[in-house]
Design an enzyme around this catalytic site. Structure first.
Site: not given
Ligand code: 13P
Length: 257
Positions: A9, A11, A94, A96, A164, A170, A210
């Protein structure tokens, strides 16, 4: 056995030219790695260019979001039909999107249904926040998100679920393999209750939060975990290649042993 899946992803990162550059960096090596499904999810504006590069490869394309209507006066939105032309997968719900764009479970339910109807495979994201985790509410939160996201759906078709935990995204602080395995096993049990045992056994459930080349083995060696949804590390070619390669190696080792 379920085929493991590693999805990147990206982002809101990479311009179109950076996206093309990154795909060229991973293409040759990733293309040859077998027994793992490889998916990358660049930003909308790069999908067409990346689709062109991936055309004859084994790497698949996903989008990071979509609206649930097929077309119409919804300025700025992207529809399932538009994506179905380019992608096989679409990330939905997601954390976010839930956090910064106020996506509700009801909206996510509409999106999952619309994706399936358009022939896309949703990667449905669920996961608890830090305070929910600390209050011992993980199972309660994920089962609620699951029930609501899958409401009035009589089949899952190609749906993938990504567990997740929000606190792991992150943050550099991933869940442990055991923690993730336990929650993912719980999610699979819920799916068996909602649908049936065969559906639950066939469903792929990923871990995300992560994930790096240094910790991927901890997750993919677990019996319930079918791969990973990778954020930051998917933007670094060597990291992402190593994550896919380790997954292939560990899984073939487990299958033969
Ligand atoms: P990170 O791997 O940067 O922690 O992000 C995970 C994520 O949100 C994947 O969709």
């Amino acid at each position: 056995m379920r085929t493991p899946l590693i999805a990147g992803n990206w982002k809101m990162n990479t311009t179109v030219s950076e996206a093309k550059e990154l795909v060229h960096k991973i293409l040759k090596v990733l293309d040859k790695i077998e027994n793992v499904e490889k998916v990358i999810c660049p930003p909308f504006v790069s999908l067409a260019a990346v689709a062109e590069i991936l055309k004859y490869s084994s790497i698949k394309l996903g989008a990071q979001n979509m609206y649930f209507k097929d077309k119409g006066a919804y300025t700025g939105e992207v529809s399932p039909l538009m994506l179905a032309d380019l992608c096989e997968y679409v990330i939905i719900g997601h954390s976010e999107r839930r956090q910064y764009f106020n996506e509700t479970d009801g909206l996510i339910n509409k999106k999952v249904k619309a994706a399936l109807e358009a022939g896309l495979k949703p990667i449905l994201c669920i996961g608890e926040k830090l305070e929910e985790n600390e209050a011992g509410k993980t199972e309660k939160v994920v089962s609620r998100q699951l029930y609501l996201a899958l409401a009035d759906m009589d089949r899952l078709s190609g749906t993938v679920i990504a567990y997740e935990p929000v606190w792991a995204i992150g943050s550099g602080r991933s869940a442990t393999g055991e923690q993730a395995n336990e929650t993912i096993g719980f999610i699979r049990q819920k799916i068996a209750n909602l649908y049936d045992r065969v559906t639950a056994q066939n469903l792929r459930i990923l871990y995300g939060g992560s994930v790096t080349a240094d910790n991927i083995s901890e997750f993919v060696k677990q019996i319930e975990i079918d791969g990973a949804l990778v954020g930051g590390a998917s933007l670094q070619a060597e990291q992402f290649i190593s994550i896919v390669r380790q997954t292939a190696d560990i899984r073939s080792h487990l299958a033969s042993g």
